[in-house]
Motif scaffolding. Structure first.
Motif, mmCIF file in Angstrom:
data_model
loop_
_atom_site.group_PDB
_atom_site.id
_atom_site.type_symbol
_atom_site.label_atom_id
_atom_site.label_comp_id
_atom_site.label_asym_id
_atom_site.label_seq_id
_atom_site.Cartn_x
_atom_site.Cartn_y
_atom_site.Cartn_z
ATOM 1 N N LEU A 26 30.720 -7.695 -35.105
ATOM 2 C CA LEU A 26 30.148 -8.140 -36.375
ATOM 3 C C LEU A 26 28.697 -7.681 -36.514
ATOM 4 N N ALA A 27 27.939 -7.757 -35.420
ATOM 5 C CA ALA A 27 26.549 -7.303 -35.451
ATOM 6 C C ALA A 27 26.482 -5.812 -35.733
ATOM 7 N N ALA A 28 27.406 -5.044 -35.129
ATOM 8 C CA ALA A 28 27.448 -3.606 -35.387
ATOM 9 C C ALA A 28 27.762 -3.326 -36.852
ATOM 10 N N MET A 29 28.653 -4.133 -37.432
ATOM 11 C CA MET A 29 28.954 -3.976 -38.856
ATOM 12 C C MET A 29 27.729 -4.257 -39.710
ATOM 13 N N ARG A 30 26.980 -5.287 -39.349
ATOM 14 C CA ARG A 30 25.835 -5.698 -40.167
ATOM 15 C C ARG A 30 24.697 -4.694 -40.151
ATOM 16 N N PRO A 44 26.077 1.863 -41.189
ATOM 17 C CA PRO A 44 25.756 2.632 -42.399
ATOM 18 C C PRO A 44 26.775 2.476 -43.519
ATOM 19 N N VAL A 45 27.895 1.807 -43.267
ATOM 20 C CA VAL A 45 28.953 1.679 -44.273
ATOM 21 C C VAL A 45 28.754 0.387 -45.063
ATOM 22 N N PRO A 46 28.501 0.460 -46.371
ATOM 23 C CA PRO A 46 28.221 -0.748 -47.172
ATOM 24 C C PRO A 46 29.339 -1.783 -47.119
#
Length: 221
Positions: A35-39, A42-44
């Motif tokens: 989740l932290a990597a998602m936040r 670069p992908v909105p």
């Protein structure tokens, strides 16, 4: 003085609590890191999902999440997580609920660690051709984890105490046994003291050990 403990599986109850904590901690660390990597990615769409997940889940009471895993997933949707035994199913559902809830706090802890890594390091890594995933796994996360051992220790201690909510769906951990003993025995203060001492034995060493680790691995800037 402690004769009332006879006939109750106190060690078994706390062992279940330890298992809940360990499995949930591992799952929360993995999902929270993703989740932290998602936040910070670069992908909105992924950033939006990570932000929405954290803001929604951490504002829902854990009891509601645990009850949803039992009433919603198991009883309504017939999801048993690969087990035909109700005790095992409830245990796995409790772990799932604890992971879903705790990972939101792990995510914020890890993200705060990512923010401590100088931007120049990531830019230099991208300049030599590393992808976002490589920058994150090779450069950023190793430093981020070193700086958030303390906050993650606090999350782990909170998780240990939150396992008591699993009693709401019948998981035979410490809180459920404590409820049963209070109903059957006229020793409210002693029973409370015994279980309070048990949780202190679980959480205090965790805080002391991880506090020491935090000082040893802290990034010097």
């Amino acid at each position: 003085m402690f004769d009332f403990l006879e006939g109750y599986d106190l060690w078994g109850a706390f062992w279940t609590t330890v298992q809940l904590t360990v499995y949930s901690a591992i799952g929360s660390l993995i999902w929270g890191t993703l989740l932290a990597a998602m936040r910070v990615g670069p992908v909105p769409l992924m950033r939006g999902f990570g932000t929405a997940y954290v803001n929604i889940v951490r504002n829902i009471p854990l009891t509601v999440i645990i009850l949803f895993t039992s009433l919603g997933l198991n009883q309504t949707l017939s999801i048993s997580l690969g087990s035909d035994q109700i005790e095992t199913t409830n245990f796995r559902l409790a772990v799932l609920g604890l992971v879903a809830y705790t990972s939101a706090f792990v995510c914020e802890a890890v993200r705060s660690g990512i923010n401590t890594v100088p931007v120049g390091q990531a830019e230099a890594a991208r300049a030599i051709g590393l992808s976002f995933t490589q920058v994150l796994t090779l450069i950023v996360l190793p430093q981020a984890f070193r700086s958030v051992v303390g906050p993650l220790a606090n999350v782990l201690i909170a998780l240990t105490k939150n396992t008591t909510v699993a009693a709401a769906i019948g998981v035979a951990e410490a809180a459920l046994l404590m409820k049963e003993m209070i109903e059957n025995e006229a020793q409210l203060l002693l029973i409370s003291a015994v279980f309070a001492f048990g949780f202190i034995c679980l959480t205090l060493p965790t805080g002391l050990i991880l506090g020491w680790v935090s000082k040893k691995v802290a990034v010097k800037r």
